[in-house]
Design an enzyme around this catalytic site. Structure first.
Site, mmCIF file in Angstrom:
data_model
loop_
_atom_site.group_PDB
_atom_site.id
_atom_site.type_symbol
_atom_site.label_atom_id
_atom_site.label_comp_id
_atom_site.label_asym_id
_atom_site.label_seq_id
_atom_site.Cartn_x
_atom_site.Cartn_y
_atom_site.Cartn_z
ATOM 1 N N ASP A 1 8.910 11.550 -2.306
ATOM 2 C CA ASP A 1 8.549 12.129 -3.590
ATOM 3 C C ASP A 1 8.844 13.626 -3.648
ATOM 4 O O ASP A 1 9.350 14.137 -4.647
ATOM 5 C CB ASP A 1 7.060 11.905 -3.865
ATOM 6 C CG ASP A 1 6.715 10.429 -3.958
ATOM 7 O OD1 ASP A 1 7.626 9.604 -3.796
ATOM 8 O OD2 ASP A 1 5.538 10.112 -4.180
ATOM 9 N N LYS B 1 4.793 5.923 -0.086
ATOM 10 C CA LYS B 1 5.078 4.529 -0.449
ATOM 11 C C LYS B 1 5.252 3.639 0.762
ATOM 12 O O LYS B 1 5.077 2.424 0.664
ATOM 13 C CB LYS B 1 6.321 4.443 -1.342
ATOM 14 C CG LYS B 1 6.282 5.367 -2.534
ATOM 15 C CD LYS B 1 5.016 5.218 -3.335
ATOM 16 C CE LYS B 1 4.876 6.303 -4.375
ATOM 17 N NZ LYS B 1 4.879 7.678 -3.868
ATOM 18 N N SER C 1 1.252 13.356 -8.482
ATOM 19 C CA SER C 1 1.251 13.497 -7.028
ATOM 20 C C SER C 1 -0.162 13.772 -6.545
ATOM 21 O O SER C 1 -0.995 14.305 -7.282
ATOM 22 C CB SER C 1 2.166 14.659 -6.637
ATOM 23 O OG SER C 1 1.897 15.105 -5.335
#
Length: 570
Positions: A89, A132, A486
């Site tokens: 990310d 993830k 986030s």
């Protein structure tokens, strides 16, 4: 000792058995890569190793995989080591590539399932290093009720600049500060160069460390392993993480001997423990999305409202970045997650009778855990919390979020925010407006068409949210999106708005200047427009075409569920 080779005979055959001759072609190919007669009698262990050389979160995972593989050999097993995709990310944030981030959770899970099932492995050891890969590493174990264990690759150490700790969010917020001239080019460059000193996942209580803590609380990784740093200051695998590898392999073999499967551990009570720890530490709102998805795969009933129920009793105890002062390393130095869980257990805020991958219950694991340490400001005592219950992750409903949305208060005393909508149909346009100083105090930024289907992929809005903080607008401007935030995000941020704009949710009907209200006393997020006006807008609304016609994102958009259900695809 009983044989632990309970499934992989399907691949190798059984010496002296009827299937031995039939499986000769498979063994012949395995011999070509070094398998021996003895290896065909050993249990096969799938070792998921999501390594990549472009991000510190997972750059060291290959080294951990080698340690794990060698230890499996010592324990009498045979490892099958394989990689998975990794989308980071922090690097893809604010660009099209970020659309693949949440999607990668499903792809990682499918890759692991494919390997453990196609080779009929007897158990799985899943490594994970970033946001993830952590839920992605657990989904296949829950989905197929496998025997398995997960090990987090570890947190990054803090960077140091001008005598204070730095991390990746320091850089994102520096973007906003530089955009309005609050720091010089030299200061900006110094922050960029010093924020990430070596391997490991982002150091605050962002999504990776939040999920590592949640998985430990869930019982699927060993006590203490969530907070151990990935590497030392020389960027070598830390001694604590090496020990985690060896102890986790030993625990996996114990699970195999006892026949303990993932769903024996991933129970309703275990999920409540995970939620409690996330709330106590001040964790990321992404934990809501990922825990819902894991519960779905484990066939455990869990909804947004269950987060609200747990939150009624759990105060905010963590003083971690992005809203606080400390990093995961600091928690490790005072006892890690076991210390926090021991305190929560004493107050009956978690369940002590849940089984864990150690083979022991939570209560048994915590008998030897450190007690709450005095004279520190990293973790507050339950009796003197940083904020009372229901002051961290809060679930909202209302005319803008009929199926729910989430806000991360992080202890803030926010009662109500009402302001005019500033509407953007993608993240980049909102960021441009912030940097161009077009956003004013009191505004409510709406970023839509960034949901699971509409994005697709539900991008995180860290770039615009950090730009707001860096520009000094974090306390005065709200941001509402059908995308995500986030774990590094803080401010007045409402995400996961469901139903999303792409499927006709009310967020897709908002027009520039509409009054929007976030009311925490009533737990609502509303569009202050007459119902008849909304009905007329809805009548004229047309469902947009999918943005992608082929490939991974097109497949995902067709399959993915609402964020309120975890954005699952199975």
């Amino acid at each position: 000792m009983k044989s632990l080779k309970n499934r992989s005979n399907q691949l190798t055959g059984t010496p002296g058995g009827k299937d031995w001759i039939k499986r000769a072609p498979a063994r012949a190919m395995m011999r070509a890569v070094g398998f021996t007669d003895e290896d065909f009698t050993k249990p096969l262990i799938a070792v998921a190793c999501p390594a990549i050389n472009i991000t510190p979160c997972n750059a060291h995972i290959e080294d951990l995989g080698k340690i794990v593989g060698a230890e499996i050999e010592k324990q009498g097993g045979k490892p099958i080591v394989f990689g998975t995709p990794v989308v980071t990310d922090g690097e893809t944030m604010g660009m099209e590539g970020m659309k693949y981030s949440l999607v990668s959770r499903e792809l990682i899970a499918d890759c692991i399932e494919m390997m453990q099932e196609s080779y009929a492995t007897d158990a799985s050891f899943t490594l994970a290093g970033c946001d993830k890969t952590i839920p992605g590493a657990l989904i296949p174990l829950a989905r197929n009720n496998s025997i398995g264990i997960t090990l987090y690759g570890g947190t990054i150490l803090p960077g140091i600049g001008n005598g204070k700790d730095l991390n990746i969010v320091s850089v994102f917020e520096a973007v906003g500060a530089a955009g309005v001239g609050k720091i010089t080019d030299e200061e900006f460059h110094r922050i960029e160069c010093n924020a990430c000193p070596g391997n490991g996942a982002c150091g605050g209580m962002y999504t990776a460390n939040t999920m590592a803590s949640a998985i430990e609380a869930l019982g699927m990784s060993l006590p203490g392993s969530a907070s151990h740093p990935a590497v030392d200051r020389e960027n070598k695998i830390s001694e604590k993480k090496k020990k985690d590898c060896m102890e986790s392999v030993a625990a996996l073999f114990h699970l195999m001997e006892k026949g303990i499967h993932a769903r024996d551990i991933m129970t309703r009570k275990a999920f409540e423990n995970a939620i409690a720890v996330v709330l106590a530490l001040g964790g990321s709102t992404n934990a809501v999305l990922h825990l819902l998805s894991l519960a779905h795969e484990a066939e455990v009933s869990l909804t947004l409202d269950d987060f609200t129920e747990v939150a009624k009793n759990v105060p905010l105890l963590g003083n971690f970045s992005p809203f606080g002062s400390y990093m995961m390393e600091h928690l490790d130095n005072i006892g890690g997650i076991p210390m926090v869980m021991k305190m929560l257990l004493k107050e009956d805020l978690i369940h002590g009778d849940c089984l864990t991958v150690s083979g022991k219950t939570v209560a048994e694991n915590l008998k030897e855990a450190p007690d709450f340490p005095e004279d520190q400001k990293i973790i507050a005592h339950v009796k003197k919390p940083f904020a009372s219950p229901e002051h961290h992750i809060v679930v909202l409903y209302g005319t803008l979020a009929l199926e729910g949305a989430v806000i991360k208060l992080s202890g803030k005393e926010l009662d109500k925010h009402t302001g005019p909508a500033r509407v953007f149909d993608k993240e980049e346009d909102a960021l441009d407006a912030i940097l161009a100083k077009k956003i004013k105090k009191g505004d409510v930024i709406i970023i839509r068409n960034e949901g699971p289907k509409g994005g697709p992929g539900m991008r995180e809005m860290l770039s615009p949210s950090s730009a707001l903080m860096g520009a000094g607008l974090g306390k005065d401007v709200a941001l509402i999106t059908d995308g995500r935030f986030s774990g590094g995000t803080h401010g007045i941020m409402v995400g996961h708005v469901s139903p999303e704009a792409h499927v006709g949710g009310p967020i897709g009907l908002v027009e520039e200047g509409d009054s929007i209200t976030i009311d925490l006393t009533r737990r609502v997020v509303d569009i202050d427009v007459d119902a008849k006006v909304l009905e007329e807008r809805k009548r004229k609304w047309k469902r947009p075409n999918f943005k992608y016609k082929r490939g991974v994102l097109a497949k995902y958009a067709k399959l993915v569920s609402s964020a309120s259900k975890g954005a699952v695809t199975s």
